[in-house]
Design a protein around this motif. Sequence first.
Motif, short mmCIF file in Angstrom:
data_model
loop_
_atom_site.label_atom_id
_atom_site.label_comp_id
_atom_site.label_asym_id
_atom_site.label_seq_id
_atom_site.Cartn_x
_atom_site.Cartn_y
_atom_site.Cartn_z
N LEU A 11 0.85 -1.18 0.00
CA LEU A 11 0.00 0.00 0.00
C LEU A 11 0.88 1.24 0.00
CD1 LEU A 11 -2.71 1.52 0.40
CD2 LEU A 11 -2.42 1.14 2.86
N VAL A 12 0.70 2.09 -1.00
CA VAL A 12 1.46 3.33 -1.08
C VAL A 12 0.52 4.47 -1.42
CG1 VAL A 12 3.60 2.20 -1.77
CG2 VAL A 12 1.99 3.00 -3.53
N GLN A 13 1.01 5.68 -1.25
CA GLN A 13 0.24 6.86 -1.64
C GLN A 13 0.54 7.24 -3.08
OE1 GLN A 13 1.27 9.83 1.33
NE2 GLN A 13 -0.48 9.25 2.59
N ALA A 14 -0.38 7.94 -3.67
CA ALA A 14 -0.17 8.40 -5.04
C ALA A 14 1.12 9.21 -5.13
CB ALA A 14 -1.36 9.25 -5.49
N GLY A 15 1.87 8.96 -6.21
CA GLY A 15 3.13 9.64 -6.42
C GLY A 15 4.34 8.88 -5.93
N GLN A 16 4.11 7.88 -5.10
CA GLN A 16 5.21 7.08 -4.58
C GLN A 16 5.59 5.96 -5.55
OE1 GLN A 16 3.87 6.03 -0.58
NE2 GLN A 16 5.01 7.78 0.24
N SER A 17 6.58 5.19 -5.12
CA SER A 17 7.12 4.13 -5.99
C SER A 17 7.08 2.78 -5.29
CB SER A 17 8.58 4.44 -6.36
OG SER A 17 8.68 5.66 -7.06
N LEU A 18 7.08 1.74 -6.11
CA LEU A 18 7.22 0.37 -5.65
C LEU A 18 8.05 -0.39 -6.68
CD1 LEU A 18 3.69 -0.85 -4.41
CD2 LEU A 18 5.76 -0.63 -3.02
N ARG A 19 8.75 -1.41 -6.21
CA ARG A 19 9.42 -2.31 -7.14
C ARG A 19 8.94 -3.72 -6.89
NH1 ARG A 19 15.73 -4.00 -8.23
NH2 ARG A 19 15.46 -5.14 -6.27
N LEU A 20 8.36 -4.30 -7.90
CA LEU A 20 7.92 -5.69 -7.83
C LEU A 20 9.02 -6.61 -8.33
CD1 LEU A 20 4.28 -5.41 -9.25
CD2 LEU A 20 5.09 -5.04 -6.92
N SER A 21 9.10 -7.79 -7.75
CA SER A 21 10.04 -8.80 -8.18
C SER A 21 9.28 -10.09 -8.48
CB SER A 21 11.07 -9.09 -7.09
OG SER A 21 11.82 -7.94 -6.76
N CYS A 22 9.83 -10.85 -9.40
CA CYS A 22 9.26 -12.15 -9.72
C CYS A 22 10.42 -13.13 -9.90
CB CYS A 22 8.43 -12.09 -10.99
SG CYS A 22 7.85 -13.70 -11.59
N SER A 23 10.46 -14.10 -9.01
CA SER A 23 11.52 -15.10 -9.06
C SER A 23 11.01 -16.37 -9.71
CB SER A 23 12.02 -15.40 -7.65
OG SER A 23 12.59 -14.26 -7.07
N ALA A 24 11.83 -16.93 -10.60
CA ALA A 24 11.44 -18.14 -11.33
C ALA A 24 12.29 -19.32 -10.91
CB ALA A 24 11.58 -17.90 -12.83
N SER A 25 11.67 -20.47 -10.91
CA SER A 25 12.41 -21.71 -10.63
C SER A 25 11.83 -22.83 -11.48
CB SER A 25 12.32 -22.07 -9.15
OG SER A 25 10.98 -22.26 -8.76
N GLY A 26 12.64 -23.87 -11.68
CA GLY A 26 12.18 -25.03 -12.43
C GLY A 26 12.22 -24.86 -13.93
N VAL A 27 12.89 -23.79 -14.40
CA VAL A 27 12.93 -23.53 -15.83
C VAL A 27 14.20 -22.75 -16.14
CG1 VAL A 27 11.68 -21.34 -15.64
CG2 VAL A 27 11.56 -22.68 -17.78
N SER A 28 14.65 -22.84 -17.39
CA SER A 28 15.81 -22.07 -17.80
C SER A 28 15.42 -20.62 -18.02
CB SER A 28 16.39 -22.66 -19.10
OG SER A 28 17.54 -21.93 -19.50
N PHE A 29 15.53 -19.83 -16.97
CA PHE A 29 14.99 -18.47 -16.97
C PHE A 29 15.58 -17.61 -18.08
CE2 PHE A 29 12.99 -14.87 -15.11
CZ PHE A 29 13.86 -13.81 -15.26
N SER A 30 16.86 -17.75 -18.35
CA SER A 30 17.52 -16.85 -19.29
C SER A 30 17.00 -16.98 -20.71
CB SER A 30 19.03 -17.08 -19.27
OG SER A 30 19.32 -18.39 -19.69
N THR A 31 16.22 -18.01 -21.00
CA THR A 31 15.69 -18.20 -22.35
C THR A 31 14.24 -17.72 -22.48
OG1 THR A 31 14.84 -20.42 -21.92
CG2 THR A 31 17.14 -20.24 -22.63
N LEU A 32 13.66 -17.25 -21.40
CA LEU A 32 12.24 -16.94 -21.37
C LEU A 32 11.94 -15.48 -21.69
CD1 LEU A 32 11.17 -18.80 -18.14
CD2 LEU A 32 10.98 -19.62 -20.50
#
Length: 120
Positions: A11-32
């Motif tokens: 939860l953030v206020q308008a004008g602020q920032s967030l960084r989302l992350s998504c971690s992958a496993s079980g697959v060759s990530f660098s080819t996706l």
Amino acid sequence: QVQLVESGGGLVQAGQSLRLSCSASGVSFSTLRMGWFRQAPGKEREFVATISWSSANTNYADSVKGRFTISRNNAKNTVYLQMNSLKPEDTAIYYCAADREVIGTSYDWWGQGTQVTVSS
């Protein structure tokens, strides 16, 4: 088994920032090809951004251009979504997705989503 796990929502206020992350496993990530999508209450899921396996190509929805940046770290099997100047209309569940095809609009695998709420 391929698994995508998002994190970084909140939860953030308008004008602020967030960084989302998504971690992958079980697959060759660098080819996706990786993407971010979002779904607001009562609305259909919509495209936000995508990035090629090499990071050479990115694409954004018009609604987030200039505010959001997608990036990836293949060594960490992680894709990011930096969201700046957030607006209340950015409130949604954000999903990351992965696909084996270099070019395309469909995705093979999806994460469970992370909630982003922007207050005015």
